[in-house]
Write a protein that holds these residues in place. Sequence first.
Motif, short mmCIF file in Angstrom:
data_model
loop_
_atom_site.label_atom_id
_atom_site.label_comp_id
_atom_site.label_asym_id
_atom_site.label_seq_id
_atom_site.Cartn_x
_atom_site.Cartn_y
_atom_site.Cartn_z
N TRP A 1 -15.61 -16.63 5.29
CA TRP A 1 -15.74 -17.66 4.34
C TRP A 1 -15.33 -17.26 3.09
N ILE A 2 -14.62 -18.31 2.35
CA ILE A 2 -14.06 -17.92 0.89
C ILE A 2 -14.61 -19.16 0.00
N GLU A 3 -14.21 -18.86 -1.21
CA GLU A 3 -14.56 -20.02 -2.25
C GLU A 3 -13.17 -20.23 -2.70
N LEU A 4 -12.89 -21.26 -3.54
CA LEU A 4 -11.55 -21.91 -3.72
C LEU A 4 -11.01 -21.04 -4.83
N GLY A 5 -11.89 -20.49 -5.82
CA GLY A 5 -11.34 -19.97 -6.92
C GLY A 5 -10.94 -20.70 -8.07
N PRO A 6 -10.03 -20.30 -8.94
CA PRO A 6 -9.88 -21.24 -10.22
C PRO A 6 -8.73 -22.33 -9.57
N TYR A 7 -9.07 -23.52 -9.64
CA TYR A 7 -8.02 -24.71 -9.30
C TYR A 7 -6.78 -24.52 -9.64
N GLY A 8 -5.86 -24.64 -8.53
CA GLY A 8 -4.51 -23.92 -8.80
C GLY A 8 -4.11 -22.90 -8.22
N TYR A 9 -4.97 -21.83 -7.98
CA TYR A 9 -4.74 -20.52 -7.56
C TYR A 9 -4.27 -20.69 -6.08
N LEU A 10 -5.15 -21.15 -5.23
CA LEU A 10 -4.70 -21.49 -3.96
C LEU A 10 -3.93 -22.74 -3.86
N PRO A 11 -3.22 -23.23 -2.88
CA PRO A 11 -2.55 -24.53 -2.74
C PRO A 11 -3.63 -25.50 -2.94
N THR A 12 -3.09 -26.49 -3.75
CA THR A 12 -3.95 -27.73 -4.07
C THR A 12 -3.98 -28.64 -3.23
N GLU A 13 -2.86 -28.91 -2.19
CA GLU A 13 -2.42 -30.15 -1.15
C GLU A 13 -3.19 -29.77 -0.21
N PRO A 14 -4.09 -30.67 0.38
CA PRO A 14 -5.16 -30.43 1.18
C PRO A 14 -4.62 -29.84 2.62
N HIS A 15 -3.63 -30.61 3.05
CA HIS A 15 -2.95 -30.14 4.25
C HIS A 15 -2.20 -28.62 4.24
#
Length: 308
Positions: free
Chosen positions: A47-61
């Motif tokens: 399990w992970i958190e998203l972190g700051p928006y834009g660090y991980l890909p923001t396109e859901p698929h």
Amino acid sequence: MNEQLAQNPGLRIGTAPDSWGVWFPNDPNQVPWERFLDEVVASGYEWIELGPYGYLPTEPHQLEDELGKRGLKLSAGTVFTGFHKGEDEWKRAWDQALNVAGLASKLGAEHLVVIPDLWRSDATSEVLEARTLDDAQWKKLGAGHDRLGKALLEEFGMKQQFHSHADSHIGTTREVVRFLDETDERYTNLCLDTGHFAYYGGDNVKLIEERPERIGYLHLKQVDPTLLFDVLKNDTPFADAVTQGIMIEPPQGIPDLAPVIEAVANIDSEIFAIVEQDMYGCGVDTPFPIAKRTREHIFGCTHLARIS
């Protein structure tokens, strides 16, 4: 023991980009997101958190594919708010929620961790406003969070989990308790960050025992009790304290994590416990061995911990 485990399997233990020193969407000195995900798996987490928006890909698929091929799942996203400042803060908060909750909910996350604005900048250490709130500001703060929590439930089916924070207006035990008294448990509960609560002398287990109905989520971290007194005496900005190592690798700090995990597991074993050791500014090779040792420590100190 087997009967006890069947009745209470323990909390799901995860981790977050913060434990890899990630504070910003784009920072060339931070661990690249692909390496972060790979090292999470190698550390033994699911399990992970998203972190700051834009660090991980923001396109859901794309994000779903990247997590899926690694066997990872998302527990929560994070936004920042300043409702004590007035009505104008609503748009800022909701714009973030549309992005963060909109993405996280598509991947099955049911929680939004909400961090209050700091009175002292974590980027520049500039003092931005008074350290304490007056009664009118407290009312605005509580009303804003309840409004946000209600909207999150109705729009995304997500629960708001408020995160007290060093250098913010809600950090001490009295401030956290007043925040709970100013808000409605239907819409606003706590992401109890064990390190940030201990930063100002808070007793995590006592708070859990006294307000069990308000504990909705956990961030697991420890503070260095010897360095802490220097930080407080010298009024060291939180960002500087982080680079000095104020949040320390377990089990070297406080609070002891086993009693916290066990107290919360006895409330609800569906509550997440996410390791989130503030390490911004660390070298890219530093986080992975700490993350692995931390997971091993947690699973070695209590039976009320699980991976998935």
